[in-house]
Write a protein that holds these residues in place. Structure first.
Motif, PDB file in Angstrom:
ATOM      1  N   GLU A 102      31.984 -49.067  48.462  1.00 51.71           N
ATOM      2  CA  GLU A 102      33.328 -49.612  48.656  1.00 51.71           C
ATOM      3  C   GLU A 102      33.647 -50.702  47.633  1.00 51.71           C
ATOM      4  OE1 GLU A 102      34.764 -49.237  53.263  1.00 51.71           O
ATOM      5  OE2 GLU A 102      33.436 -50.914  52.747  1.00 51.71           O
ATOM      6  N   GLU A 134      34.017 -49.286  44.026  1.00 51.02           N
ATOM      7  CA  GLU A 134      35.299 -48.620  43.809  1.00 51.02           C
ATOM      8  C   GLU A 134      36.450 -49.617  43.723  1.00 51.02           C
ATOM      9  OE1 GLU A 134      35.538 -45.939  47.055  1.00 51.02           O
ATOM     10  OE2 GLU A 134      33.982 -44.579  46.282  1.00 51.02           O
ATOM     11  N   ALA A 135      36.299 -50.758  44.412  1.00 46.71           N
ATOM     12  CA  ALA A 135      37.355 -51.771  44.401  1.00 46.71           C
ATOM     13  C   ALA A 135      37.209 -52.744  43.238  1.00 46.71           C
ATOM     14  CB  ALA A 135      37.350 -52.536  45.721  1.00 46.71           C
TER      15      ALA A 135
END
Length: 486
Positions: A281, A284-285
């Protein structure tokens, strides 16, 4: 004659039951507990006693150093050392002028202070209470602790002896235990350093001597930094089972990412899966992976408590070294040194286990079965340093006062090999499994019960809880006096 009897009840001011508290160890943990007790104002002079052989309190093994190359691996604004005042250290660093005298402190947009500065800060926190007599500093190592007439009897190695009502074990990290092959072949060799934490330990190493360091964690990097600061320029090899080095700190500030308390994982595998998902997460951010490990640190005690003992052991067996390499990160100054030395070929790492040691007149030859195929490599060096980290599994055997408590059945080893067994109120567990109400285990030695208990903020929080429990034991008694008037 009128005679009236009036029963009057007068409540007298509560008289507190003052208990003497003996704290074994005066590093960060012991000094923090003593200070919190003294702040309460309930204790008479010399009723809070710290057994600590060092001249100053608050530094301990971790911070008691004059080596300017040794820095905190956490930014100063994250060193929440004083409960209720999270910015106390950063403010002191600026007001004391020490920050201005340390031009190398700023890195990655944050301040990474010298450990000696943090030791001085902690010494200043406890010194006023020593000066006014509330806290007594016994500059001796506790040698014996036993029961006598319902109280604790503590004896130091210099002849001090006193009784106390409560004992807090806050001796911190035990020394490392050298691998068997090294101990059997090099125990009397002056080129073998089983404890590099001693101030004079590295001074005999010449600038062109090759060095082999057994271990690849923060202690090993301390040795690297200290040697280079002294002008050492020869090859240094770090040998460990996994070859993992501590990871670098991220630049700038970032918030913890990941909520592991919703459906708390109860197996090592489910915990690993949750961590990997959180890492995907943040990647990807575009966020730093360090934010996931900050969340793990904040939630670590609750996560640990939710794991059954069998799963805790699996975490330690399979995930511990990877976790520690990401959790206990190196300061940017050391990260820069590591990168520079690697490029120049002066720093090498090797993953494997030591299978043979052959000391010679000029060099010590060490054979290592390397991972993953077990190929044996020979490494030669003039000096061998043990930097494997504390041997928490042998903490009781390393100190005579703890060994005596164990022989009396009042202390037991943590079943996970992380120090001393205690409950979630930090009370030591006796041989029969029941807590000893007036014997507390503070700091890293209590990691088995809490999991996450190495960083300053976590230790400070535990110290505050222990202090509150001890204060609650000194229950105020109320004497009710009935006065009859005739």
């Amino acid at each position: 004659m009128l005679r009236i009897t009036l029963p009057l009840q007068k409540q007298v001011t509560p008289v507190p039951t003052i208990s003497r508290v003996a704290i074994i160890g005066g590093g960060f943990t012991g000094a923090t507990i003593a200070r919190l007790l003294a702040l309460h104002g309930q204790y008479w002079p010399h009723e809070i006693v710290i057994f600590e052989p060092r001249a100053d309190l608050g530094g301990g093994l971790a911070y008691d150093t004059n080596d300017p190359s040794l820095r905190l691996n956490v930014a100063a604004h994250r060193m929440r050392a004083v409960p209720g005042d999270p910015q106390a250290f950063l403010r002191w660093l600026s007001n004391s002028g020490r920050l201005g005298r340390d031009p190398g402190a700023m890195a990655n947009g944050a301040i990474y202070a010298r450990r000696a500065d943090f030791a001085a800060f902690m010494a200043g926190q406890i010194q006023p209470f020593i000066d006014d007599g509330i806290v007594r500093h016994v500059r001796e190592r506790a040698e014996r602790i036993c029961r006598r007439h319902g109280r604790w009897q503590i004896e130091g190695d210099g002849g001090a002896a006193l009784q106390a009502d409560v004992v807090v074990i806050a001796t911190g990290h035990p020394p490392p235990t050298p691998p068997g092959e090294l101990a059997s072949h090099l125990s009397v060799d002056h080129r073998f350093m089983p404890d590099p934490s001693r101030p004079e330990a590295l001074s005999a190493i010449r600038r062109d001597d090759k060095v082999l360091v057994v271990g690849a964690g923060l202690t090993a990097l301390d040795a690297l930094g200290a040697l280079r600061a002294r002008g050492h320029r020869a090859e240094i090899t770090l040998v460990s089972r996994t070859g993992y080095l501590p990871q670098p700190q991220a630049a700038g500030d970032f918030a913890p990412h990941g909520d592991f308390l919703i459906g708390v994982p109860n197996t090592a595998l489910s915990l690993l899966e949750r961590v990997r998902f959180a890492l995907r997460e943040v990647t990807e951010a575009g966020l730093p992976w360090q934010s996931v490990f900050e969340a793990l640190r904040h939630q670590g005690q609750a996560i640990w408590r939710a794991l059954p003992l069998l799963e805790q052991r699996r975490v330690l067996r399979h995930l511990r070294r990877r976790f520690e390499a990401h959790r206990y990160r190196m300061p940017p100054q050391i990260a820069e040194l590591v990168e520079r030395d690697r490029i120049a070929g002066r720093l090498k790492t090797c993953a494997g286990r030591i299978v043979a040691v052959r000391p010679g007149r000029a060099e010590i030859a060490i054979d290592i079965a390397t991972k993953p195929h077990g190929t044996v490599e020979r490494h030669a060096a003039q000096w061998v340093i043990v930097a494997t980290g504390p041997d928490h599994g042998n903490v009781i055997g390393s100190q005579s006062c703890l060994a005596e408590l164990e022989s009396l059945g009042l202390l037991t080893k943590d079943p996970r090999g992380l120090g001393i067994a205690c409950d979630h109120d930090s009370r030591a567990l006796a041989r029969d499994g029941y807590p000893v109400e007036d014997l507390f285990v503070a700091g890293p030695l209590a990691r088995g019960a809490f999991g996450e208990l190495t960083g300053v903020p976590e230790i400070a929080a535990q110290a505050e809880r222990i202090a509150q429990q001890i204060l609650a034991m000194s229950v105020a008694t109320t004497r009710t006096i009935t006065i009859r008037s005739m």
